[in-house]
Design an enzyme around this catalytic site. Sequence first.
Site, PDB file in Angstrom:
ATOM      1  N   TYR A   1      19.576  52.441  55.626  1.00 33.22           N
ATOM      2  CA  TYR A   1      19.111  51.981  54.321  1.00 33.22           C
ATOM      3  C   TYR A   1      19.459  53.014  53.250  1.00 33.22           C
ATOM      4  O   TYR A   1      19.841  52.675  52.140  1.00 33.22           O
ATOM      5  CB  TYR A   1      17.599  51.723  54.331  1.00 33.22           C
ATOM      6  CG  TYR A   1      17.157  51.014  53.081  1.00 33.22           C
ATOM      7  CD1 TYR A   1      17.183  49.622  53.013  1.00 33.22           C
ATOM      8  CD2 TYR A   1      16.775  51.726  51.947  1.00 33.22           C
ATOM      9  CE1 TYR A   1      16.822  48.960  51.861  1.00 33.22           C
ATOM     10  CE2 TYR A   1      16.406  51.063  50.778  1.00 33.22           C
ATOM     11  CZ  TYR A   1      16.429  49.679  50.742  1.00 33.22           C
ATOM     12  OH  TYR A   1      16.087  49.024  49.592  1.00 33.22           O
TER      13      TYR A   1
ATOM     14  N   PHE B   1      36.020  39.708  28.153  1.00 30.40           N
ATOM     15  CA  PHE B   1      36.075  39.115  29.479  1.00 30.40           C
ATOM     16  C   PHE B   1      34.760  38.372  29.686  1.00 30.40           C
ATOM     17  O   PHE B   1      33.718  38.812  29.218  1.00 30.40           O
ATOM     18  CB  PHE B   1      36.298  40.155  30.584  1.00 30.40           C
ATOM     19  CG  PHE B   1      36.416  39.483  31.923  1.00 30.40           C
ATOM     20  CD1 PHE B   1      37.565  38.786  32.251  1.00 30.40           C
ATOM     21  CD2 PHE B   1      35.357  39.483  32.823  1.00 30.40           C
ATOM     22  CE1 PHE B   1      37.648  38.092  33.457  1.00 30.40           C
ATOM     23  CE2 PHE B   1      35.448  38.797  34.025  1.00 30.40           C
ATOM     24  CZ  PHE B   1      36.598  38.095  34.341  1.00 30.40           C
ATOM     25  N   THR B   2      34.823  37.256  30.388  1.00 29.67           N
ATOM     26  CA  THR B   2      33.678  36.332  30.479  1.00 29.67           C
ATOM     27  C   THR B   2      32.361  37.022  30.846  1.00 29.67           C
ATOM     28  O   THR B   2      31.400  36.991  30.082  1.00 29.67           O
ATOM     29  CB  THR B   2      33.985  35.214  31.494  1.00 29.67           C
ATOM     30  OG1 THR B   2      34.363  35.823  32.731  1.00 29.67           O
ATOM     31  CG2 THR B   2      35.103  34.324  31.003  1.00 29.67           C
TER      32      THR B   2
ATOM     33  N   ASP C   1      36.799  49.204  31.621  1.00 28.51           N
ATOM     34  CA  ASP C   1      36.692  48.178  32.650  1.00 28.51           C
ATOM     35  C   ASP C   1      37.863  48.460  33.585  1.00 28.51           C
ATOM     36  O   ASP C   1      39.003  48.102  33.307  1.00 28.51           O
ATOM     37  CB  ASP C   1      36.785  46.782  32.037  1.00 28.51           C
ATOM     38  CG  ASP C   1      36.659  45.692  33.104  1.00 28.51           C
ATOM     39  OD1 ASP C   1      36.854  45.999  34.298  1.00 28.51           O
ATOM     40  OD2 ASP C   1      36.388  44.536  32.749  1.00 28.51           O
TER      41      ASP C   1
ATOM     42  N   LYS D   1      39.292  43.267  42.989  1.00 28.00           N
ATOM     43  CA  LYS D   1      40.660  43.140  42.463  1.00 28.00           C
ATOM     44  C   LYS D   1      41.507  44.288  43.027  1.00 28.00           C
ATOM     45  O   LYS D   1      41.956  44.216  44.146  1.00 28.00           O
ATOM     46  CB  LYS D   1      40.660  43.149  40.940  1.00 28.00           C
ATOM     47  CG  LYS D   1      39.462  42.450  40.282  1.00 28.00           C
ATOM     48  CD  LYS D   1      39.513  40.947  40.347  1.00 28.00           C
ATOM     49  CE  LYS D   1      38.254  40.244  39.908  1.00 28.00           C
ATOM     50  NZ  LYS D   1      37.685  40.538  38.634  1.00 28.00           N
TER      51      LYS D   1
ATOM     52  N   ARG E   1      42.333  29.058  31.629  1.00 30.87           N
ATOM     53  CA  ARG E   1      41.862  30.150  30.789  1.00 30.87           C
ATOM     54  C   ARG E   1      42.163  29.731  29.366  1.00 30.87           C
ATOM     55  O   ARG E   1      43.200  30.077  28.810  1.00 30.87           O
ATOM     56  CB  ARG E   1      42.577  31.463  31.149  1.00 30.87           C
ATOM     57  CG  ARG E   1      41.935  32.223  32.302  1.00 30.87           C
ATOM     58  CD  ARG E   1      40.546  32.666  31.949  1.00 30.87           C
ATOM     59  NE  ARG E   1      39.876  33.419  33.014  1.00 30.87           N
ATOM     60  CZ  ARG E   1      38.637  33.175  33.436  1.00 30.87           C
ATOM     61  NH1 ARG E   1      37.953  32.161  32.951  1.00 30.87           N
ATOM     62  NH2 ARG E   1      38.062  33.921  34.338  1.00 30.87           N
TER      63      ARG E   1
ATOM     64  N   PHE F   1      32.909  27.200  32.547  1.00 33.63           N
ATOM     65  CA  PHE F   1      34.138  26.848  33.262  1.00 33.63           C
ATOM     66  C   PHE F   1      33.950  26.762  34.772  1.00 33.63           C
ATOM     67  O   PHE F   1      34.673  26.059  35.454  1.00 33.63           O
ATOM     68  CB  PHE F   1      35.261  27.851  32.934  1.00 33.63           C
ATOM     69  CG  PHE F   1      34.907  29.280  33.245  1.00 33.63           C
ATOM     70  CD1 PHE F   1      34.200  30.039  32.331  1.00 33.63           C
ATOM     71  CD2 PHE F   1      35.280  29.857  34.450  1.00 33.63           C
ATOM     72  CE1 PHE F   1      33.869  31.358  32.616  1.00 33.63           C
ATOM     73  CE2 PHE F   1      34.951  31.170  34.744  1.00 33.63           C
ATOM     74  CZ  PHE F   1      34.235  31.920  33.825  1.00 33.63           C
TER      75      PHE F   1
HETATM   76  C1  LIG Z   1      36.522  40.066  37.768  1.00 35.69           C
HETATM   77  C2  LIG Z   1      36.353  40.849  36.566  1.00 35.69           C
HETATM   78  C3  LIG Z   1      35.097  41.354  36.184  1.00 35.69           C
HETATM   79  C4  LIG Z   1      33.816  40.982  36.905  1.00 35.69           C
HETATM   80  O1  LIG Z   1      33.795  41.398  38.207  1.00 35.69           O
HETATM   81  P1  LIG Z   1      33.138  40.551  39.398  1.00 35.69           P
HETATM   82  O2  LIG Z   1      33.425  41.382  40.589  1.00 35.69           O
HETATM   83  O3  LIG Z   1      33.791  39.215  39.426  1.00 35.69           O
HETATM   84  O4  LIG Z   1      31.676  40.442  39.123  1.00 35.69           O
HETATM   85  C5  LIG Z   1      35.048  42.146  35.053  1.00 35.69           C
HETATM   86  N1  LIG Z   1      36.142  42.428  34.329  1.00 35.69           N
HETATM   87  C6  LIG Z   1      37.348  41.952  34.655  1.00 35.69           C
HETATM   88  C7  LIG Z   1      38.538  42.295  33.813  1.00 35.69           C
HETATM   89  C8  LIG Z   1      37.501  41.146  35.776  1.00 35.69           C
HETATM   90  O5  LIG Z   1      38.707  40.657  36.077  1.00 35.69           O
END
Ligand SMILES: *Cc1c(COP(=O)(O)O)cnc(C)c1O
Length: 460
Positions: free
Chosen positions: A75, A127-128, A218, A261, A385, A452
Amino acid sequence: MRFERRPWAEPFKVKVVEPLKMTTQQDREKYIVEAGYNTFLLRSEDVYIDLLTDSGTNAMSDNQWAGMMLGDEAYAGSKNYYNLEANVQKIYGYKYLVPTHQGRGAENMLSQCLIKKGQYVPGNMYFTTTRLHQELAGGTFVDVIVDEAHDPESDFLFKGNVCLQKFEDLIKRVGGENIAYITIGATVNMAGGQPVSIENIKAVNALAHKHGIKVVLDATRAMENAYYIQQREAGYANKPIAEILKEFASYSDAATMSGKKDLLVNIGGFVAVNDWDLFEELRNMVVIYEGLHTYGGLAGRDMEAMARGMEEAIQDDYMASRIRQVEYLGNLLDEYGVPMVKPFGGHAIFLDARRFYSHIPQSQYPAQALAADLYVNSGVRTMERGVVSAGRNKDTGEEFMPKLELVRLTIPRRVYTQAHMDVVAYSVAELYENRHKARGLKMVYEPKYLRFFQARFEKI
Ligand SMILES: *Cc1c(COP(=O)(O)O)cnc(C)c1O
């Protein structure tokens, strides 16, 4: 000789395969209606080539899978946490790490820690999930990306750059004390995977710090961004991307990361900072939303896979093959004259649905329609998009009408072959040839947040 230049190939080979179900066009016509013309609502088993996203769809290496067996599922104080921390320090250069289940977990916490109600949060295009968390924390996002980013035909090489003039104008208008921080996304997903130059982030850092504003990276695809700097920016051609990434990250004070990613895993993320007080706050907050600060919602084995993925992803050979596969698809589509965002992005090819379906008005969601048509044509799943992703203005309730109305063909890392890319290109080209037959969509169900993902449509 058939080749113009020495062909490249992946620096890995296939050890395990996952068979795919083959469907007919008739099957797919039924499935897309059931899914309300939203590719997010399709079942994955009904998809042949899945280019929905590069998020969490990566193929892990034998070395990462071996690491999964070494998960320390304690843990508290898992050794995998310390491996991850050491690699974040070594590869990105930040001092302190809080793991999270994925990127948005990091965004949620950092937004809540740094944004005071009513403050502004500039960024190089939204970004969303990032913008949503900034808004939920009481902030207002302001787009300060260069104008070229909004023009799919501009061939500017660093379309992810911040427009320093726009940033400075905002500082003048609202005052530095009313700006929580500036977010630098690299590469910029919503602009088509476009990179930011070192020169630009350096200048942003100087301007921001002059006014007491923090720079938050980011870092989701910052390794891919580093590859572009190596290829395109003067003075970096002979530097390994590992070195470039570290320099790039050094111009930020903190980072949020979606490990799904760049980092070659299926789940995971983190927030990393240099400031001890901020770290303390994040470490307090993570136990509310994610889990203890040494696992942040992840299993020990997930942290190990991410620590190992980080080392593999930063290798020059791997990164060149990653980006050149995307480029391969883009070049094929170019031969057919398909309208796309250029230069090609690092993680995806973006079809310009505005020009592709020029007879469908934006109010009838041309990109959403094109993504659905592509699925029906060949079982290739992509995503919209454009206006659907952009959502509504939270004050007026009106739909944003973004200049970019795109369909994203996102390439998962280490998953598909060049032959798969040929199939995709053929299908897109066929649709392009028959484009005049296409029809738009109307929205029949609209969720309140990030619409979306779950919106439903019908053919007009
Ligand atoms: C995917 C993404 C996020 C969010 O990350 P999650 O792992 O999907 O929560 C933030 N910024 C960018 C540019 C992304 O592509």
